[in-house]
Design a protein around this motif. Structure first.
Motif, PDB file in Angstrom:
ATOM      1  N   LEU A 277      -5.579  -0.558 -13.427  1.00 56.88           N
ATOM      2  CA  LEU A 277      -5.818   0.393 -14.514  1.00 56.88           C
ATOM      3  C   LEU A 277      -6.332   1.739 -13.999  1.00 56.88           C
ATOM      4  O   LEU A 277      -6.172   2.758 -14.653  1.00 56.88           O
ATOM      5  CB  LEU A 277      -6.829  -0.185 -15.514  1.00 56.88           C
ATOM      6  CG  LEU A 277      -6.392  -1.452 -16.246  1.00 56.88           C
ATOM      7  CD1 LEU A 277      -7.545  -1.996 -17.081  1.00 56.88           C
ATOM      8  CD2 LEU A 277      -5.185  -1.178 -17.120  1.00 56.88           C
ATOM      9  N   LEU A 278      -6.954   1.744 -12.836  1.00 58.99           N
ATOM     10  CA  LEU A 278      -7.527   2.965 -12.277  1.00 58.99           C
ATOM     11  C   LEU A 278      -6.636   3.487 -11.164  1.00 58.99           C
ATOM     12  O   LEU A 278      -6.726   3.054 -10.031  1.00 58.99           O
ATOM     13  CB  LEU A 278      -8.938   2.692 -11.732  1.00 58.99           C
ATOM     14  CG  LEU A 278      -9.934   2.100 -12.723  1.00 58.99           C
ATOM     15  CD1 LEU A 278     -11.214   1.710 -12.018  1.00 58.99           C
ATOM     16  CD2 LEU A 278     -10.203   3.088 -13.847  1.00 58.99           C
ATOM     17  N   GLY A 279      -5.765   4.403 -11.516  1.00 61.63           N
ATOM     18  CA  GLY A 279      -4.860   4.932 -10.505  1.00 61.63           C
ATOM     19  C   GLY A 279      -3.961   6.016 -11.056  1.00 61.63           C
ATOM     20  O   GLY A 279      -4.255   6.631 -12.079  1.00 61.63           O
ATOM     21  N   ARG A 280      -2.853   6.203 -10.379  1.00 62.81           N
ATOM     22  CA  ARG A 280      -1.923   7.271 -10.729  1.00 62.81           C
ATOM     23  C   ARG A 280      -0.496   6.720 -10.663  1.00 62.81           C
ATOM     24  O   ARG A 280      -0.149   5.970  -9.761  1.00 62.81           O
ATOM     25  CB  ARG A 280      -2.088   8.410  -9.740  1.00 62.81           C
ATOM     26  CG  ARG A 280      -1.193   9.578  -9.970  1.00 62.81           C
ATOM     27  CD  ARG A 280      -1.589  10.699  -9.009  1.00 62.81           C
ATOM     28  NE  ARG A 280      -0.385  11.355  -8.563  1.00 62.81           N
ATOM     29  CZ  ARG A 280      -0.207  11.880  -7.390  1.00 62.81           C
ATOM     30  NH1 ARG A 280      -1.158  11.831  -6.495  1.00 62.81           N
ATOM     31  NH2 ARG A 280       0.903  12.468  -7.082  1.00 62.81           N
ATOM     32  N   THR A 281       0.325   7.141 -11.617  1.00 61.67           N
ATOM     33  CA  THR A 281       1.710   6.708 -11.677  1.00 61.67           C
ATOM     34  C   THR A 281       2.629   7.900 -11.490  1.00 61.67           C
ATOM     35  O   THR A 281       2.387   8.971 -12.041  1.00 61.67           O
ATOM     36  CB  THR A 281       2.013   6.045 -13.041  1.00 61.67           C
ATOM     37  OG1 THR A 281       1.158   4.917 -13.193  1.00 61.67           O
ATOM     38  CG2 THR A 281       3.459   5.604 -13.136  1.00 61.67           C
ATOM     39  N   GLN A 282       3.672   7.703 -10.688  1.00 59.92           N
ATOM     40  CA  GLN A 282       4.742   8.676 -10.547  1.00 59.92           C
ATOM     41  C   GLN A 282       6.049   7.976 -10.884  1.00 59.92           C
ATOM     42  O   GLN A 282       6.148   6.750 -10.781  1.00 59.92           O
ATOM     43  CB  GLN A 282       4.852   9.191  -9.108  1.00 59.92           C
ATOM     44  CG  GLN A 282       3.759  10.111  -8.677  1.00 59.92           C
ATOM     45  CD  GLN A 282       4.073  10.708  -7.304  1.00 59.92           C
ATOM     46  OE1 GLN A 282       4.780  10.127  -6.496  1.00 59.92           O
ATOM     47  NE2 GLN A 282       3.536  11.881  -7.061  1.00 59.92           N
TER      48      GLN A 282
ATOM     49  N   THR B  42       0.845  -1.192   0.000  1.00 61.80           N
ATOM     50  CA  THR B  42       0.000   0.000   0.000  1.00 61.80           C
ATOM     51  C   THR B  42       0.880   1.241   0.000  1.00 61.80           C
ATOM     52  O   THR B  42       2.036   1.211   0.428  1.00 61.80           O
ATOM     53  CB  THR B  42      -0.915   0.054   1.243  1.00 61.80           C
ATOM     54  OG1 THR B  42      -0.105   0.043   2.425  1.00 61.80           O
ATOM     55  CG2 THR B  42      -1.894  -1.104   1.260  1.00 61.80           C
ATOM     56  N   ILE B  43       0.293   2.338  -0.490  1.00 61.11           N
ATOM     57  CA  ILE B  43       0.962   3.631  -0.469  1.00 61.11           C
ATOM     58  C   ILE B  43       0.006   4.660   0.117  1.00 61.11           C
ATOM     59  O   ILE B  43      -1.189   4.661  -0.205  1.00 61.11           O
ATOM     60  CB  ILE B  43       1.472   4.043  -1.868  1.00 61.11           C
ATOM     61  CG1 ILE B  43       2.306   5.327  -1.779  1.00 61.11           C
ATOM     62  CG2 ILE B  43       0.333   4.164  -2.863  1.00 61.11           C
ATOM     63  CD1 ILE B  43       3.126   5.612  -3.031  1.00 61.11           C
TER      64      ILE B  43
ATOM     65  N   VAL C 128      -5.158   5.890   1.327  1.00 60.05           N
ATOM     66  CA  VAL C 128      -4.262   4.750   1.165  1.00 60.05           C
ATOM     67  C   VAL C 128      -4.710   3.969  -0.059  1.00 60.05           C
ATOM     68  O   VAL C 128      -5.894   3.685  -0.227  1.00 60.05           O
ATOM     69  CB  VAL C 128      -4.275   3.849   2.419  1.00 60.05           C
ATOM     70  CG1 VAL C 128      -3.387   2.634   2.222  1.00 60.05           C
ATOM     71  CG2 VAL C 128      -3.849   4.634   3.652  1.00 60.05           C
ATOM     72  N   TYR C 129      -3.746   3.623  -0.904  1.00 59.76           N
ATOM     73  CA  TYR C 129      -4.031   2.922  -2.150  1.00 59.76           C
ATOM     74  C   TYR C 129      -3.205   1.641  -2.234  1.00 59.76           C
ATOM     75  O   TYR C 129      -2.158   1.532  -1.604  1.00 59.76           O
ATOM     76  CB  TYR C 129      -3.650   3.804  -3.356  1.00 59.76           C
ATOM     77  CG  TYR C 129      -4.346   5.126  -3.383  1.00 59.76           C
ATOM     78  CD1 TYR C 129      -5.619   5.255  -3.928  1.00 59.76           C
ATOM     79  CD2 TYR C 129      -3.738   6.265  -2.852  1.00 59.76           C
ATOM     80  CE1 TYR C 129      -6.270   6.485  -3.954  1.00 59.76           C
ATOM     81  CE2 TYR C 129      -4.382   7.500  -2.878  1.00 59.76           C
ATOM     82  CZ  TYR C 129      -5.646   7.595  -3.429  1.00 59.76           C
ATOM     83  OH  TYR C 129      -6.282   8.800  -3.453  1.00 59.76           O
ATOM     84  N   SER C 130      -3.661   0.706  -3.050  1.00 58.25           N
ATOM     85  CA  SER C 130      -2.821  -0.436  -3.397  1.00 58.25           C
ATOM     86  C   SER C 130      -1.645   0.108  -4.187  1.00 58.25           C
ATOM     87  O   SER C 130      -1.740   1.175  -4.811  1.00 58.25           O
ATOM     88  CB  SER C 130      -3.599  -1.439  -4.245  1.00 58.25           C
ATOM     89  OG  SER C 130      -4.658  -1.990  -3.496  1.00 58.25           O
TER      90      SER C 130
ATOM     91  N   VAL D  92       6.223   4.159  -9.692  1.00 62.73           N
ATOM     92  CA  VAL D  92       5.419   3.965  -8.480  1.00 62.73           C
ATOM     93  C   VAL D  92       3.965   4.136  -8.895  1.00 62.73           C
ATOM     94  O   VAL D  92       3.549   5.201  -9.330  1.00 62.73           O
ATOM     95  CB  VAL D  92       5.796   5.000  -7.394  1.00 62.73           C
ATOM     96  CG1 VAL D  92       4.957   4.785  -6.151  1.00 62.73           C
ATOM     97  CG2 VAL D  92       7.288   4.924  -7.070  1.00 62.73           C
ATOM     98  N   ARG D  93       3.190   3.070  -8.755  1.00 64.37           N
ATOM     99  CA  ARG D  93       1.780   3.092  -9.177  1.00 64.37           C
ATOM    100  C   ARG D  93       0.887   2.857  -7.978  1.00 64.37           C
ATOM    101  O   ARG D  93       0.975   1.827  -7.298  1.00 64.37           O
ATOM    102  CB  ARG D  93       1.549   1.994 -10.212  1.00 64.37           C
ATOM    103  CG  ARG D  93       0.120   1.883 -10.695  1.00 64.37           C
ATOM    104  CD  ARG D  93      -0.092   2.661 -11.944  1.00 64.37           C
ATOM    105  NE  ARG D  93      -1.448   2.461 -12.447  1.00 64.37           N
ATOM    106  CZ  ARG D  93      -2.159   3.436 -12.968  1.00 64.37           C
ATOM    107  NH1 ARG D  93      -1.666   4.637 -13.065  1.00 64.37           N
ATOM    108  NH2 ARG D  93      -3.368   3.200 -13.407  1.00 64.37           N
ATOM    109  N   GLY D  94       0.028   3.845  -7.689  1.00 65.79           N
ATOM    110  CA  GLY D  94      -0.992   3.707  -6.663  1.00 65.79           C
ATOM    111  C   GLY D  94      -2.340   3.554  -7.352  1.00 65.79           C
ATOM    112  O   GLY D  94      -2.616   4.234  -8.334  1.00 65.79           O
ATOM    113  N   TYR D  95      -3.174   2.643  -6.846  1.00 72.40           N
ATOM    114  CA  TYR D  95      -4.443   2.392  -7.527  1.00 72.40           C
ATOM    115  C   TYR D  95      -5.488   1.866  -6.552  1.00 72.40           C
ATOM    116  O   TYR D  95      -5.173   1.377  -5.477  1.00 72.40           O
ATOM    117  CB  TYR D  95      -4.262   1.404  -8.689  1.00 72.40           C
ATOM    118  CG  TYR D  95      -3.715   0.063  -8.263  1.00 72.40           C
ATOM    119  CD1 TYR D  95      -4.568  -0.995  -7.990  1.00 72.40           C
ATOM    120  CD2 TYR D  95      -2.342  -0.144  -8.124  1.00 72.40           C
ATOM    121  CE1 TYR D  95      -4.078  -2.230  -7.584  1.00 72.40           C
ATOM    122  CE2 TYR D  95      -1.848  -1.377  -7.738  1.00 72.40           C
ATOM    123  CZ  TYR D  95      -2.711  -2.411  -7.466  1.00 72.40           C
ATOM    124  OH  TYR D  95      -2.228  -3.622  -7.071  1.00 72.40           O
TER     125      TYR D  95
END
Length: 139
Positions: A128-133, A96-97, A105-107, A120-123
């Motif tokens: 597919l539904l999330g944000r990448t840094q 989790t992040i 908190v996201y997967s 770094v992908r939080g979703y």
């Protein structure tokens, strides 16, 4: 022969180090590309965690007001934001992040793009539904 062995040993040690996510990583604001924080990733018993060790934006002594549970009102510096990550082939999954700005908190999964760049992908729900840094390794 001894020199060849030493050269091989040194080469292997650099290769292994370059393939690790352990170390310090700089994060950047998605909109302004301004350096945001310095994160340190550590490994204990095959589990990876990450904590904020320095802030470049905002108050140095700020706390996580929107966090819940034991992280509520804890200092941002030293706050563990990634937990439970395990290596799975070339990716690091099942963790989790925490977004300390929202308290959400996201997967999460991590993947080395190259030796100095970490995806770094939080979703929520499906990946597919999330944000990448992309974090850059601190030299």
């Amino acid at each position: 022969m001894k020199q060849l062995f030493l050269l091989l040993l040194v080469t292997l040690s650099f290769t292994v180090k370059g393939q690790s996510i352990i170390g310090q990583w700089e994060t950047y604001d998605d909109k302004t590309n301004e350096k945001k924080a310095l994160i340190e990733i550590e490994k204990t018993n095959d589990i990876y965690t990450a904590k904020i060790i320095k802030k470049y934006i905002g108050e140095e002594n700020s706390v996580c007001e929107k966090c819940e549970g034991d992280k509520k009102n804890k200092p941002i510096i030293g706050l563990v934001i990634i937990e439970g990550i395990k290596k799975d082939g070339k990716e690091y999954n099942d963790g989790t992040i925490l977004d300390p700005e929202s308290g959400d908190v996201y997967s999460c999964y991590l993947k080395l793009v190259d030796d100095n760049k970490l995806k770094v992908r939080g979703y929520m729900g499906v990946a597919l539904l999330g944000r990448t840094q992309y974090w850059i390794r601190k030299q």
